[in-house]
Scaffold this motif. Sequence first.
Motif, short mmCIF file in Angstrom:
data_model
loop_
_atom_site.label_atom_id
_atom_site.label_comp_id
_atom_site.label_asym_id
_atom_site.label_seq_id
_atom_site.Cartn_x
_atom_site.Cartn_y
_atom_site.Cartn_z
N GLY A 112 0.78 -1.23 0.00
CA GLY A 112 0.00 0.00 0.00
C GLY A 112 0.82 1.28 0.00
N THR A 113 2.12 1.17 0.05
CA THR A 113 2.98 2.36 0.03
C THR A 113 3.48 2.56 -1.40
N PRO A 114 3.07 3.65 -2.05
CA PRO A 114 3.46 3.85 -3.44
C PRO A 114 4.93 4.25 -3.58
N PRO A 115 5.54 3.93 -4.71
CA PRO A 115 6.90 4.40 -4.97
C PRO A 115 6.95 5.93 -5.09
N ILE A 116 8.13 6.47 -4.88
CA ILE A 116 8.35 7.92 -4.95
C ILE A 116 9.50 8.19 -5.91
N LYS A 117 9.37 9.23 -6.72
CA LYS A 117 10.46 9.71 -7.57
C LYS A 117 11.06 10.95 -6.92
N CYS A 118 12.39 10.99 -6.86
CA CYS A 118 13.08 12.16 -6.33
C CYS A 118 14.53 12.14 -6.83
N ARG A 119 15.33 13.08 -6.40
CA ARG A 119 16.75 13.10 -6.74
C ARG A 119 17.48 12.14 -5.79
N PHE A 120 18.52 11.51 -6.28
CA PHE A 120 19.27 10.53 -5.51
C PHE A 120 19.88 11.15 -4.25
N LYS A 121 20.45 12.34 -4.37
CA LYS A 121 21.08 12.99 -3.21
C LYS A 121 20.06 13.25 -2.10
N GLN A 122 18.82 13.58 -2.48
CA GLN A 122 17.75 13.75 -1.48
C GLN A 122 17.53 12.43 -0.74
N ALA A 123 17.47 11.34 -1.51
CA ALA A 123 17.23 10.02 -0.91
C ALA A 123 18.34 9.64 0.05
N VAL A 124 19.58 9.89 -0.33
CA VAL A 124 20.72 9.54 0.54
C VAL A 124 20.66 10.35 1.83
N GLU A 125 20.29 11.62 1.74
CA GLU A 125 20.20 12.46 2.93
C GLU A 125 19.06 12.02 3.86
N CYS A 126 18.06 11.35 3.31
CA CYS A 126 16.88 10.95 4.09
C CYS A 126 16.78 9.45 4.30
N LEU A 127 17.90 8.74 4.24
CA LEU A 127 17.87 7.27 4.35
C LEU A 127 17.19 6.77 5.62
N ASP A 128 17.40 7.44 6.73
CA ASP A 128 16.78 7.00 7.98
C ASP A 128 15.26 7.08 7.90
N TYR A 129 14.74 8.13 7.28
CA TYR A 129 13.30 8.27 7.11
C TYR A 129 12.76 7.23 6.13
N ILE A 130 13.51 6.98 5.06
CA ILE A 130 13.10 6.02 4.04
C ILE A 130 13.03 4.61 4.62
N THR A 131 14.06 4.22 5.35
CA THR A 131 14.07 2.86 5.92
C THR A 131 13.10 2.70 7.09
N ALA A 132 12.63 3.79 7.66
CA ALA A 132 11.62 3.71 8.72
C ALA A 132 10.26 3.30 8.15
N VAL A 133 10.04 3.56 6.86
CA VAL A 133 8.77 3.21 6.22
C VAL A 133 8.66 1.70 6.04
N SER A 134 9.77 1.07 5.66
CA SER A 134 9.75 -0.36 5.34
C SER A 134 11.13 -0.95 5.61
N PRO A 135 11.21 -2.21 6.09
CA PRO A 135 12.52 -2.81 6.35
C PRO A 135 13.27 -3.16 5.06
N CYS A 136 12.56 -3.22 3.94
CA CYS A 136 13.20 -3.50 2.66
C CYS A 136 12.80 -2.41 1.66
N VAL A 137 13.81 -1.75 1.09
CA VAL A 137 13.58 -0.63 0.18
C VAL A 137 14.52 -0.79 -1.01
N TRP A 138 14.03 -0.43 -2.19
CA TRP A 138 14.88 -0.40 -3.37
C TRP A 138 14.93 1.02 -3.90
#
Length: 110
Positions: free
Chosen positions: A61-87
Amino acid sequence: MTAFEKCKAALGSYKVVRRFEEKLILGRLDYSRYKSARDISRDELLCLPDFLCVIVFSEAGTPPIKCRFKQAVECLDYITAVSPCVWIMNGDLSGVIEIWRGVMTACGLR
């Protein structure tokens, strides 16, 4: 506020992927086509160039998100808090970084 809402707030600018795009992306998520899988550290992620990426969560139920890679790297803790497995896939879906319970593996990225 849910973990997904906190993740979106931390990213700042992003685009939620539409349903038909999500099916195309998930259909291409196939590790058998990635030849050179290797573990990667957070420091190595910082050295990769900035590109458009798609973040795919394993959480139903969690949709994918498009963003810039550097944004994703800066927010890794928030991203991995959503799900234990992320691509995190690059824009043309030729490379992927899998994060599974804190272990990061890169495939097809230079």
